[in-house]
Design a protein around this motif. Structure first.
Motif, PDB file in Angstrom:
ATOM      1  N   THR A   1       0.818  -1.211   0.000  1.00 27.98           N
ATOM      2  CA  THR A   1       0.000   0.000   0.000  1.00 27.98           C
ATOM      3  C   THR A   1       0.852   1.262   0.000  1.00 27.98           C
ATOM      4  N   VAL A   2       2.109   1.163   0.421  1.00 31.53           N
ATOM      5  CA  VAL A   2       2.992   2.331   0.455  1.00 31.53           C
ATOM      6  C   VAL A   2       3.604   2.560  -0.917  1.00 31.53           C
ATOM      7  N   TRP A   3       4.234   1.528  -1.451  1.00 32.29           N
ATOM      8  CA  TRP A   3       4.788   1.544  -2.808  1.00 32.29           C
ATOM      9  C   TRP A   3       4.298   0.277  -3.506  1.00 32.29           C
ATOM     10  N   PRO A   4       3.174   0.327  -4.233  1.00 31.98           N
ATOM     11  CA  PRO A   4       2.550  -0.871  -4.807  1.00 31.98           C
ATOM     12  C   PRO A   4       3.470  -1.715  -5.684  1.00 31.98           C
ATOM     13  N   GLY A   5       4.384  -1.091  -6.397  1.00 33.51           N
ATOM     14  CA  GLY A   5       5.246  -1.861  -7.284  1.00 33.51           C
ATOM     15  C   GLY A   5       6.480  -2.438  -6.626  1.00 33.51           C
ATOM     16  N   ALA A   6       6.794  -1.967  -5.430  1.00 37.65           N
ATOM     17  CA  ALA A   6       8.013  -2.396  -4.731  1.00 37.65           C
ATOM     18  C   ALA A   6       7.746  -3.650  -3.911  1.00 37.65           C
ATOM     19  N   PRO A   7       8.802  -4.355  -3.507  1.00 38.58           N
ATOM     20  CA  PRO A   7       8.612  -5.593  -2.741  1.00 38.58           C
ATOM     21  C   PRO A   7       7.881  -5.376  -1.415  1.00 38.58           C
ATOM     22  N   ALA A   8       7.086  -6.353  -1.057  1.00 38.24           N
ATOM     23  CA  ALA A   8       6.339  -6.291   0.199  1.00 38.24           C
ATOM     24  C   ALA A   8       7.248  -6.401   1.411  1.00 38.24           C
TER      25      ALA A   8
ATOM     26  N   ALA B   1      14.906  -8.888   3.016  1.00 40.80           N
ATOM     27  CA  ALA B   1      14.937 -10.049   2.132  1.00 40.80           C
ATOM     28  C   ALA B   1      16.063  -9.952   1.112  1.00 40.80           C
ATOM     29  N   ARG B   2      16.425  -8.753   0.727  1.00 39.37           N
ATOM     30  CA  ARG B   2      17.479  -8.549  -0.269  1.00 39.37           C
ATOM     31  C   ARG B   2      18.764  -7.992   0.340  1.00 39.37           C
ATOM     32  N   ASP B   3      18.766  -7.821   1.651  1.00 39.07           N
ATOM     33  CA  ASP B   3      19.920  -7.211   2.324  1.00 39.07           C
ATOM     34  C   ASP B   3      20.255  -5.881   1.646  1.00 39.07           C
ATOM     35  N   LEU B   4      19.224  -5.072   1.441  1.00 39.61           N
ATOM     36  CA  LEU B   4      19.324  -3.896   0.597  1.00 39.61           C
ATOM     37  C   LEU B   4      18.895  -2.636   1.346  1.00 39.61           C
TER      38      LEU B   4
ATOM     39  N   LEU C   1      12.529   3.678  -9.061  1.00 40.74           N
ATOM     40  CA  LEU C   1      13.864   3.378  -8.545  1.00 40.74           C
ATOM     41  C   LEU C   1      13.832   2.121  -7.678  1.00 40.74           C
ATOM     42  N   LEU C   2      12.847   2.058  -6.769  1.00 41.06           N
ATOM     43  CA  LEU C   2      12.749   0.895  -5.882  1.00 41.06           C
ATOM     44  C   LEU C   2      12.515  -0.385  -6.679  1.00 41.06           C
ATOM     45  N   VAL C   3      11.655  -0.303  -7.673  1.00 40.01           N
ATOM     46  CA  VAL C   3      11.353  -1.480  -8.494  1.00 40.01           C
ATOM     47  C   VAL C   3      12.590  -1.934  -9.255  1.00 40.01           C
ATOM     48  N   ALA C   4      13.278  -0.996  -9.913  1.00 39.74           N
ATOM     49  CA  ALA C   4      14.428  -1.353 -10.748  1.00 39.74           C
ATOM     50  C   ALA C   4      15.560  -1.959  -9.930  1.00 39.74           C
ATOM     51  N   VAL C   5      15.887  -1.323  -8.803  1.00 42.32           N
ATOM     52  CA  VAL C   5      16.984  -1.840  -7.986  1.00 42.32           C
ATOM     53  C   VAL C   5      16.602  -3.186  -7.369  1.00 42.32           C
ATOM     54  N   SER C   6      15.361  -3.304  -6.911  1.00 40.71           N
ATOM     55  CA  SER C   6      14.926  -4.558  -6.277  1.00 40.71           C
ATOM     56  C   SER C   6      14.948  -5.712  -7.261  1.00 40.71           C
ATOM     57  N   GLU C   7      14.597  -5.429  -8.523  1.00 40.32           N
ATOM     58  CA  GLU C   7      14.631  -6.478  -9.540  1.00 40.32           C
ATOM     59  C   GLU C   7      16.055  -6.926  -9.838  1.00 40.32           C
TER      60      GLU C   7
ATOM     61  N   PRO D   1      16.533 -11.839  -3.983  1.00 43.66           N
ATOM     62  CA  PRO D   1      16.205 -12.029  -2.567  1.00 43.66           C
ATOM     63  C   PRO D   1      16.827 -13.306  -2.037  1.00 43.66           C
ATOM     64  N   GLY D   2      17.212 -13.285  -0.783  1.00 40.82           N
ATOM     65  CA  GLY D   2      17.738 -14.473  -0.145  1.00 40.82           C
ATOM     66  C   GLY D   2      16.606 -15.296   0.436  1.00 40.82           C
ATOM     67  N   PRO D   3      16.953 -16.401   1.107  1.00 39.19           N
ATOM     68  CA  PRO D   3      15.917 -17.221   1.756  1.00 39.19           C
ATOM     69  C   PRO D   3      15.208 -16.423   2.837  1.00 39.19           C
ATOM     70  N   LEU D   4      13.893 -16.472   2.848  1.00 41.94           N
ATOM     71  CA  LEU D   4      13.101 -15.749   3.834  1.00 41.94           C
ATOM     72  C   LEU D   4      13.048 -16.533   5.132  1.00 41.94           C
ATOM     73  N   SER D   5      14.102 -16.436   5.894  1.00 37.32           N
ATOM     74  CA  SER D   5      14.177 -17.113   7.185  1.00 37.32           C
ATOM     75  C   SER D   5      14.245 -16.075   8.277  1.00 37.32           C
ATOM     76  N   ALA D   6      14.120 -16.514   9.503  1.00 36.82           N
ATOM     77  CA  ALA D   6      14.177 -15.596  10.645  1.00 36.82           C
ATOM     78  C   ALA D   6      15.559 -14.947  10.691  1.00 36.82           C
ATOM     79  N   PRO D   7      15.629 -13.648  10.908  1.00 31.24           N
ATOM     80  CA  PRO D   7      16.930 -12.973  10.951  1.00 31.24           C
ATOM     81  C   PRO D   7      17.761 -13.461  12.128  1.00 31.24           C
ATOM     82  N   SER D   8      19.057 -13.585  11.896  1.00 29.92           N
ATOM     83  CA  SER D   8      19.965 -14.074  12.956  1.00 29.92           C
ATOM     84  C   SER D   8      20.565 -12.905  13.690  1.00 29.92           C
ATOM     85  N   TRP D   9      19.728 -12.159  14.414  1.00 21.50           N
ATOM     86  CA  TRP D   9      20.189 -10.987  15.149  1.00 21.50           C
ATOM     87  C   TRP D   9      20.670 -11.367  16.527  1.00 21.50           C
TER      88      TRP D   9
END
Length: 274
Positions: free
Chosen positions: A214-221, A240-243, A256-262, A266-274
């Motif tokens: 809803t914030v940027w419809p074309g950008a990754p969720a 997800a993309r370490d970006l 810009l967000l769409v182009a760079v994200s493409e 994206p890496g594996p969507l796992s729990a962050p190792s913080w």
């Protein structure tokens, strides 16, 4: 000027207070902060969460500006006049300035000093940034007149910061509050900043969340952002993309967000190792 991206930095400063044990997210602000704005039935019910996720529904005047002065409150707000804290959302800079005032009283010092010592120095930021309030924004603390910064940029003030220093803030959040081997902010606080508000699912603790696009419809969720001036000033973090993307005075920001994200897998969507 970072414009309303300043709000997200203010939330990061609140995380320092949380980690110091003086801010409990769902505790009434009045429990530790003695200000007239938090008196009365409504004021005593306002918690730090309500301030940070913009659901306090506080009505009043601060630094000569009434809450009604901010026209953005009605742009996409869900609040009802006189409603209790937590039951309605509105984007209101007067209330964000109240958050800055409450945090200043809580820390008993100016917030730029806290940000400099506890965040910007540890992440290696430059000394070129500055954070301002209005000419009449001061509070008396322990016999000293302490300036209070504004949490956005409506009517002046706010955070002035380079794109690189802003990107460092985003990288800190992307790393769950760590910078190298240094723990700057707790991982729990970063998680809370990026947790959807109950009455405004695309907003966390002063951060925008693109979960439902809803914030940027074309950008990754998976993206989270601090944004100001309609997104022309943007700090985008996508775990997800370490970006991290820091964009200033941008046109076509969504493109810009769409182009760079493409271009970034994206890496594996796992729990962050913080």
């Amino acid at each position: 000027m970072a414009y309303s991206a300043t709000k997200s930095v203010l939330a990061l400063v609140a995380g320092i207070a949380h980690d110091d044990g003086v801010l409990i997210l769902d505790e009434p602000v009045s429990a530790r902060v003695g200000l007239p704005q938090f008196e009365g039935v409504h004021g005593r019910a306002i918690t730090w969460r309500h301030l940070l996720d913009q659901t306090s529904q506080w009505e009043g005047e601060l630094w000569g500006k009434p809450t009604s002065a901010d026209a953005q409150s009605t742009r996409e707000g869900t609040e009802s006049a006189g409603g209790p804290p937590g039951e309605g959302w509105a984007y209101n800079d007067v209330r964000v300035n109240l958050t800055a005032l409450a945090l200043t009283v809580l820390f008993r010092r100016a917030l730029p000093d806290v940000l400099r010592e506890r965040v910007m120095a540890p992440i290696g930021a430059s000394s070129s940034w500055s954070w301002h309030g209005y000419a009449n924004a001061f509070v008396d603390l322990d016999g000293a007149r302490v300036p209070v910064v504004s949490g956005g940029a409506h009517w002046g003030g706010g955070l002035w910061i380079s794109a690189l220093d802003l990107a460092r803030v985003g990288q800190l959040c992307l790393r769950g509050g760590r910078w190298g081997h240094t723990r700057v902010v707790s991982a729990r606080w970063i998680e809370w900043m990026w947790t959807p508000c109950r009455v405004k699912p695309d907003y966390g603790l002063s951060w925008w969340l693109n979960d439902h696009r809803t914030v940027w419809p074309g950008a990754p969720a998976t993206g989270r952002c601090a944004r100001g001036n309609g997104g022309a000033h943007l700090l985008w973090a996508d775990p997800a993309r370490d970006l991290v993307i820091s964009s200033r005075w941008g046109d076509g920001v969504e493109g810009l967000l769409v182009a760079v994200s493409e271009a970034v897998e994206p890496g594996p969507l796992s729990a962050p190792s913080w």
